[in-house]
Design a protein around this motif. Structure first.
Motif, mmCIF file in Angstrom:
data_model
loop_
_atom_site.group_PDB
_atom_site.id
_atom_site.type_symbol
_atom_site.label_atom_id
_atom_site.label_comp_id
_atom_site.label_asym_id
_atom_site.label_seq_id
_atom_site.Cartn_x
_atom_site.Cartn_y
_atom_site.Cartn_z
ATOM 1 N N ASP A 1 2.787 3.865 -9.019
ATOM 2 C CA ASP A 1 1.204 3.361 -8.978
ATOM 3 C C ASP A 1 1.564 2.129 -10.283
ATOM 4 O O ASP A 1 2.341 2.306 -11.221
ATOM 5 N N ASP B 1 6.547 2.862 -4.153
ATOM 6 C CA ASP B 1 6.632 3.339 -4.868
ATOM 7 C C ASP B 1 6.367 3.689 -6.316
ATOM 8 O O ASP B 1 6.516 5.245 -6.568
ATOM 9 N N ARG C 1 1.962 0.193 -5.806
ATOM 10 C CA ARG C 1 1.035 0.278 -5.009
ATOM 11 C C ARG C 1 -0.606 0.345 -5.520
ATOM 12 O O ARG C 1 -0.041 0.713 -7.159
ATOM 13 N N GLU D 1 -8.109 1.782 3.778
ATOM 14 C CA GLU D 1 -7.851 1.348 3.821
ATOM 15 C C GLU D 1 -6.883 0.189 3.155
ATOM 16 O O GLU D 1 -5.649 0.536 3.117
ATOM 17 N N SER D 2 -6.794 -0.742 3.106
ATOM 18 C CA SER D 2 -6.237 -1.952 2.863
ATOM 19 C C SER D 2 -7.097 -2.478 1.433
ATOM 20 O O SER D 2 -8.492 -2.695 2.183
ATOM 21 N N GLY E 1 0.862 -0.758 0.163
ATOM 22 C CA GLY E 1 0.348 0.021 -0.171
ATOM 23 C C GLY E 1 0.767 0.896 -0.258
ATOM 24 O O GLY E 1 0.643 2.563 -0.282
ATOM 25 N N ASP E 2 1.792 1.000 0.621
ATOM 26 C CA ASP E 2 2.992 2.256 0.268
ATOM 27 C C ASP E 2 4.397 2.167 -0.453
ATOM 28 O O ASP E 2 5.822 2.553 -0.210
ATOM 29 N N ARG F 1 -8.872 6.830 -0.199
ATOM 30 C CA ARG F 1 -8.436 7.274 1.026
ATOM 31 C C ARG F 1 -9.283 6.787 2.400
ATOM 32 O O ARG F 1 -8.577 5.941 3.338
#
Length: 326
Positions: free
Chosen positions: A263, A261, A298, A306-307, A258-259, A303
């Motif tokens: 897309d 670097d 990711r 969460e995941s 999810g974090d 937003r």
């Protein structure tokens, strides 16, 4: 007393003590230092040492139990799970049915139960599986008290491939290698769903760690909807080391987090040889595995969310890989 000249530390009469004799080497060893005090865990008989020994023994027993469970057949219990497994044609060696168990409850429920058992018997007969009738007390013992509803399917241990076998398979396919590595996934349904997606988008195989991760259980087989029969699953002793060997073989290791670097839609390397690495539920990629990833991508999501579920995220990334290759 005066005149006792043999007494150690005797006085010479002037109030002064004479020098006493030294050890003369007789007890020299007792004067040598014994070094640093060992930690409590290393002192025999110390409570901390006994506790550490007990923890090590428990870990050893768990490892042996896990090894034994992987070498013995699994018993899949329950009418619906058994019927679904037989429909998916997962490997099986025998069908157990409790003698005289044709259901219970109201007439409608009993009819539905009879239909499920009848279907299970028919599917097992079509595959030539042995039908073994057992008493209820014996089957209770075999299932270790778990709810079995009078039926169980014996599933053999999964025959894992070696991680290097997946590279050989990919090279012989005429297509750029596409492998999926799961880092610490513990839910068999997620593993089965990832295997199903990997087969749907032409991946060459799936790799799972040997420790702290689920293997190909009957539940994973069932969730894969038969895909586990078409795509190999390998087991790695050390996943980070396996990813390093894949890099040496020319594959780019692409982590999914999810974090990340980059897309997912901006990454343009899926047409090349790739090992897609998916993290565990909740915790994501472990530190050592993430360090082995050439790039971490990711999936852009709202937003407020969460995941994504690990199998859903893997399916989206595999779809992107499939589109890039077509």
């Amino acid at each position: 007393m005066a005149g006792n000249s043999q007494r150690r530390g005797r006085s010479d009469g002037a109030g002064k003590k004479r020098a006493t004799a030294g050890t003369g080497g007789k007890n020299r060893r007792s004067l040598v230092g014994r070094g640093a005090t060992p930690p409590a865990e290393a002192r025999p008989g110390h409570p901390a040492q006994r506790k550490a020994a007990a923890v090590a023994h428990a870990r050893s027993e768990r490892a042996r139990a896990r090894a034994r469970s992987e070498e013995t057949p699994e018993l899949l219990l329950g009418r619906n799970p058994v019927v679904e497994a037989l429909r998916a044609r997962i490997p099986a060696t025998a069908l157990y049915v409790v003698t005289g168990d044709v259901g219970s409850g109201r007439a409608g429920a009993k009819t539905a139960t009879d239909e499920r058992i009848t279907e299970a018997l028919g599917l097992a007969a079509d595959r030539g599986l042995p039908l073994l009738e057992v008493g209820k007390a014996e089957f209770d013992r075999m299932s270790q008290g778990a709810l079995h509803q009078g039926i169980g399917l014996q599933v053999p241990p999964y025959d894992y491939a070696h991680p290097d076998d997946l590279i050989d398979l990919a090279r012989n396919s005429g297509r750029p290698p596409l492998l999926v590595a799961l880092d610490g996934v513990t839910d068999p349904r997620n593993l089965g769903a990832v295997v199903r997606s990997a087969a749907a988008f032409d991946a060459h195989g799936v790799v799972v760690p040997q420790r702290r991760a689920v293997g190909m259980t009957a539940s994973a087989w069932r969730t894969s909807a038969g895909a586990a029969a078409r795509i190999p699953v390998a087991r790695a002793v050390n996943l980070a080391r396996t990813l390093g060997s894949y890099q040496d073989a020319g594959l780019q290791t692409v982590g999914l987090a999810g974090d990340g670097d980059v897309d997912l839609h901006e990454y343009d390397g899926f047409a090349d040889p790739v090992a897609l690495v998916v993290g565990a539920e909740g915790t994501g990629l472990s530190r050592l595995v993430r360090e082995k990833c050439d790039v971490v991508v990711r999936i852009p999501i709202d937003r407020d969310t969460e995941s994504l579920n690990v199998s859903v995220a893997a399916g989206i990334a595999l779809y992107a890989a499939g589109m890039a290759r077509r």
